[in-house]
Design an enzyme around this catalytic site. Sequence first.
Site: not given
Length: 492
Positions: A256-257
């Site tokens: 997600k980062r």
Amino acid sequence: MPEKPVRVRYAPSPTGYPHVGNIRTALFNWLYARHNKGSFIVRIEDTDTARTVDGAVEVIMDSLKWLGMDWDEGPDKPGKYGPYRQSERLEYYQKAAEKLLAQGDAYYCYCSSGRLEEMRSAQIARKEPPGYDRKCRDLSAEERAFARASCPRPVIRFKAPLEGSTSFCDVIRGEVSFENRTIDDFILLKADGYPTYHLASVVDDNAMDISHVMRAEEWISSTPKHVLLYRALGFNAPQFAHLPMILGPDRSKLSKRHGAVSITQYRDDGYLPEAMVNFLALLGWSLDDKTDIINIQTLVENFTLERIGKTAAVFNREKLEWMNGIYIRSLEVSELAKLAMPFLEQELPASVSRPVDEEYVKKVIPLVQERAKTIKEIPSLVYFFFTPDIEYPAELLIGKKMDVKTTLNALEKTLDILKESEEFDHDSLEHRLRPLAEELGLKAGQLFGAVRVAVTGVTVSPPLFETMMVMGRQACLERLEKAVEKLNCPEK
Ligand code: GLU
């Protein structure tokens, strides 16, 4: 051309919303099916009931639809191979497990979860790979009867070979081989009667006549288990193609980062499906190692497995933005206006009356089409065209090497000049304001900067004269007057 008709599947588990990695798998399968005039099948692998997320199936289908990936068979398109949800196919898995039991290729395991947990922790503590110790593999009939009394709902495990190796040919990687001693006696059927992924995947890929299993590389260690199952069940294995990993720009697994959010989030963030498809296609595949912008027809025409790489692909969000910008620029103004409408309705300040005027939007859009990287950012680039008023601090009007006095004078003169004539097209603005700058001893940029802030409230905007024309003479004059007032009494 492969001899068998191409039938490929996208087999998501509805345990979350599909992200970049899942959809890249879907896209490669879809492109391969369309390139070969084969079938693209959507199969929902919902056997992990505890992890199933409500609404995930709908989001999966929406993501495919948004990207233009149509399917030939799927939960909502019953075909002769249906049903296409694994939870509706339990009898097939049960039958297969029974067959394996009867052949002696599988066995009941009565071990409690407590025992398995303890065994696992001890193995980890000893730095051994965790795996089942095969306690129930060779129970006598008597031992089995005894065990069943305390565990009436045993699981069924596969009897993996203890020696030798299992190999398969991966279309992308060539020969892949695993030592059998590294293959666990994995579970086929769980205590609740649901299959594990391995059993369900093999039974269905066979039953659905799947010609090629194309999936992410993370599944490669499952494939020898599948190969053993195909053999034990007397099925012909399909061809396997494991797609290269997708890494973040820092070369760690995509998360997600790195922007690996759900695909529908990209839609909501104003990305165009055409850009997304182009971008995803290049995560592991290439046309010729150099072309970046490839439309969907060209992808379909050229998509072959030979051009899928082995090395990990790197997800680069800036590249996606850049591509999106290119696709935005290639749209017709009216199309882009239509796409921008919901974002404008949503994001423009409450002071703008609704519904937003689409005809006016069509006039504004060409001014930002060159600059917008996403449709979502359009409202922030154009809001001042729509708001009845603009807010900005008086100091913003005062450009480099200017002060209140020179700015005030410049804006008053601009007002005078603009009031003199009704003409308000690009050339007339240019022909009147450029000489004015000279007359005032200012650089054109200094004067235009002050006028820009006066009419838009910001220092960076689309080209000034075009902006003024779209806004209209009256609105510009009013805003210039307000700017003059602001400079005269800055607290306003
Ligand atoms: N259900 C698996 C997944 O979620 C499918 C893996 C496969 O394609 O075999 O990715």
